[in-house]
Design an enzyme around this catalytic site. Structure first.
Site, PDB file in Angstrom:
ATOM      1  N   THR A  40       0.821  -1.210   0.000  1.00  0.00           N
ATOM      2  CA  THR A  40       0.000   0.000   0.000  1.00  0.00           C
ATOM      3  C   THR A  40       0.855   1.259   0.000  1.00  0.00           C
ATOM      4  O   THR A  40       0.354   2.344  -0.313  1.00  0.00           O
ATOM      5  CB  THR A  40      -0.932   0.040   1.228  1.00  0.00           C
ATOM      6  OG1 THR A  40      -0.151  -0.064   2.420  1.00  0.00           O
ATOM      7  CG2 THR A  40      -1.931  -1.107   1.185  1.00  0.00           C
ATOM      8  N   ASP A  41       2.132   1.142   0.328  1.00  0.00           N
ATOM      9  CA  ASP A  41       2.958   2.345   0.468  1.00  0.00           C
ATOM     10  C   ASP A  41       3.149   3.072  -0.855  1.00  0.00           C
ATOM     11  O   ASP A  41       2.971   4.288  -0.944  1.00  0.00           O
ATOM     12  CB  ASP A  41       4.303   2.041   1.136  1.00  0.00           C
ATOM     13  CG  ASP A  41       5.119   0.963   0.438  1.00  0.00           C
ATOM     14  OD1 ASP A  41       4.559   0.225  -0.405  1.00  0.00           O
ATOM     15  OD2 ASP A  41       6.324   0.853   0.750  1.00  0.00           O
ATOM     16  N   GLY A 126      17.018 -10.703   2.176  1.00  0.00           N
ATOM     17  CA  GLY A 126      16.052 -11.490   1.435  1.00  0.00           C
ATOM     18  C   GLY A 126      14.921 -12.053   2.259  1.00  0.00           C
ATOM     19  O   GLY A 126      14.128 -12.852   1.749  1.00  0.00           O
ATOM     20  N   LEU A 129      12.516  -8.269   5.730  1.00  0.00           N
ATOM     21  CA  LEU A 129      12.631  -7.443   6.937  1.00  0.00           C
ATOM     22  C   LEU A 129      13.340  -6.127   6.654  1.00  0.00           C
ATOM     23  O   LEU A 129      13.764  -5.440   7.568  1.00  0.00           O
ATOM     24  CB  LEU A 129      13.371  -8.217   8.040  1.00  0.00           C
ATOM     25  CG  LEU A 129      12.713  -9.522   8.483  1.00  0.00           C
ATOM     26  CD1 LEU A 129      13.552 -10.216   9.546  1.00  0.00           C
ATOM     27  CD2 LEU A 129      11.302  -9.273   8.997  1.00  0.00           C
ATOM     28  N   ASP A 176       9.690   1.507   4.451  1.00  0.00           N
ATOM     29  CA  ASP A 176      10.841   0.911   5.125  1.00  0.00           C
ATOM     30  C   ASP A 176      11.772   1.980   5.689  1.00  0.00           C
ATOM     31  O   ASP A 176      12.256   1.884   6.824  1.00  0.00           O
ATOM     32  CB  ASP A 176      11.611   0.021   4.162  1.00  0.00           C
ATOM     33  CG  ASP A 176      10.770  -1.131   3.654  1.00  0.00           C
ATOM     34  OD1 ASP A 176       9.680  -1.369   4.211  1.00  0.00           O
ATOM     35  OD2 ASP A 176      11.201  -1.788   2.677  1.00  0.00           O
ATOM     36  N   TYR A 228       7.937  -8.074  -7.771  1.00  0.00           N
ATOM     37  CA  TYR A 228       7.569  -6.834  -7.085  1.00  0.00           C
ATOM     38  C   TYR A 228       7.282  -5.727  -8.099  1.00  0.00           C
ATOM     39  O   TYR A 228       6.268  -5.021  -8.019  1.00  0.00           O
ATOM     40  CB  TYR A 228       8.702  -6.431  -6.137  1.00  0.00           C
ATOM     41  CG  TYR A 228       8.437  -5.219  -5.272  1.00  0.00           C
ATOM     42  CD1 TYR A 228       8.075  -5.361  -3.941  1.00  0.00           C
ATOM     43  CD2 TYR A 228       8.576  -3.926  -5.783  1.00  0.00           C
ATOM     44  CE1 TYR A 228       7.847  -4.252  -3.142  1.00  0.00           C
ATOM     45  CE2 TYR A 228       8.341  -2.821  -4.998  1.00  0.00           C
ATOM     46  CZ  TYR A 228       7.984  -2.980  -3.681  1.00  0.00           C
ATOM     47  OH  TYR A 228       7.760  -1.874  -2.886  1.00  0.00           O
TER      48      TYR A 228
END
Length: 383
Positions: A40-41, A126, A129, A176, A228
């Site tokens: 959603t970012d 990977g 996180l 992030d 992605y």
């Protein structure tokens, strides 16, 4: 001395051994776990991440020439480039994240033009996180402070993001970097990715008897890879079809009546996921853990069936954690592998970890790695 402090001291010692002088300092920035708001970012939506107690660290010192060097305790080799040659494509691989942060700051502006940088990380690469954002944020804060530049955390988060999008070529959003810069102990961060307004949201503390357990499936992904980027492109195409600036501005009705096929599925996930962020925040503030579990389950189903970014290992981890007593569980991160996160009683951690390990073994998957996390503070100088 904490593990991070000990690692910072080791990094400083290693820097001196490699360069014959001490670093000007060591800076750290944490990885993150996203509780709600996946993909959603970059659609200008809402997210709910928290900074974790594992970090990337950067030891940095100025040089008296215009050379930039980059080394890692975790990977062999040295990357080096003159400041005048630093641009997208000048370095590749992991050094692009490190020197990309230097480039994105517009280095050099003041002070000595050259830098020696040595990095290391506690955040598994990977795993979903945000190891890359942790690394770029640590270097961004270090270089900005050394140069006497503006250190507004939101501004630095946008710089660190530019290092990834423009230098590395990973089409990431801002979540992030904002989590790494603005993390707060014992809190998640409710972030509006359009306005960059944010507020802390308290999470259950140790007194609650609950803990946040992360299960790394050890199925690796990379944000610069095609999956992605394809999802992001589909989101942008769907927004254009709907005639809105971003999917944040779309409605479920418009998605259902206007879009078809993949665009409908992808947009439906984004629109409903943004609403689930609001619902998750309300559940946390009202201590409604049953409701939180239902919201997590709906998010997992949406990521699996609509956005299609889960995988067999993630689905198995989530189902097993719930069967083992988790209150709430879902995959976290960009998908296509990575981690699941669960809120569960501390007394259930050992049994849940054993259950997931056994389930993975029974299915012939790689043995997962499970670890508890604590919501932590953001980037800072640590040595």
């Amino acid at each position: 001395m904490s593990d991070r402090d000990a690692l910072a001291a080791r990094l400083a010692t290693e820097f001196r051994a490699r360069h014959g002088r001490p670093p000007a300092g060591v800076w750290a920035a944490p990885g993150r776990v996203n509780l709600m708001g996946e993909h959603t970012d970059y659609n200008d939506g809402l997210v709910l991440p928290y900074a974790i107690d594992s970090a990337a660290l950067a030891a940095v010192a100025p040089r008296d020439d215009d050379r930039l060097t980059c080394q890692s305790l975790d990977r062999p080799g040295t990357a080096a480039v003159d400041t005048g040659d630093l641009r997208p494509g000048a370095v590749t691989g992991w050094p692009a994240y490190v020197l990309g942060a230097v480039w994105a700051l517009g280095w050099p502006r003041t002070g000595p033009p050259g830098l020696d940088i040595v990095v290391t990380s506690q955040v598994p690469a990977g795993a979903g996180l945000s190891s890359s954002a942790a690394l770029t944020c640590a270097v961004t804060l270090a270089v900005a402070e050394l140069a006497g530049l503006e250190t507004d955390r939101t501004a630095l988060a946008t710089v660190a993001r530019r290092a990834e999008t423009d230098m590395v070529g990973a089409p990431v959003g801002i979540m992030d970097q904002m989590a790494a810069m603005h993390g707060r102990a014992d809190h998640a961060l409710l972030l509006d990715c359009r306005s960059l307004a944010f507020e802390p949201v308290p999470l259950p503390g140790r007194e609650s008897g609950l803990t946040l357990l992360v299960v790394d499936t050890r199925v690796s992904h990379a944000n610069a890879d095609g999956g992605y980027a394809r999802r992001r492109a589909t989101c942008e195409d769907a927004a254009r079809t709907l005639g809105v600036q971003a999917l944040r501005d779309a409605t479920v009705t418009a998605v259902r009546t206007t879009l078809v096929g993949e665009q409908r599925r992808v947009a439906r996930h984004v629109v409903t996921e943004i609403e689930r962020v609001r619902l998750a925040v309300a559940a946390l503030r009202h201590d409604d853990l049953t409701g939180l579990g239902e919201i997590f389950a709906a998010s997992q189903a949406s990521m699996r069936d609509d956005f299609r970014i889960s995988c067999a290992e993630l689905d198995l981890a989530v189902d097993t954690l719930l069967d083992a007593g988790a209150i709430a569980a879902r995959m976290t991160g960009g998908g296509f592998g990575g981690c699941a996160v669960a809120l569960l009683p501390e007394t259930a951690v050992a049994a849940a970890t054993a259950a997931v390990t056994a389930a993975f073994g029974a299915h012939g998957f790689l043995s997962p790695r499970a670890f508890e996390t604590r919501p932590s503070h953001g980037a800072a100088r640590v040595y």
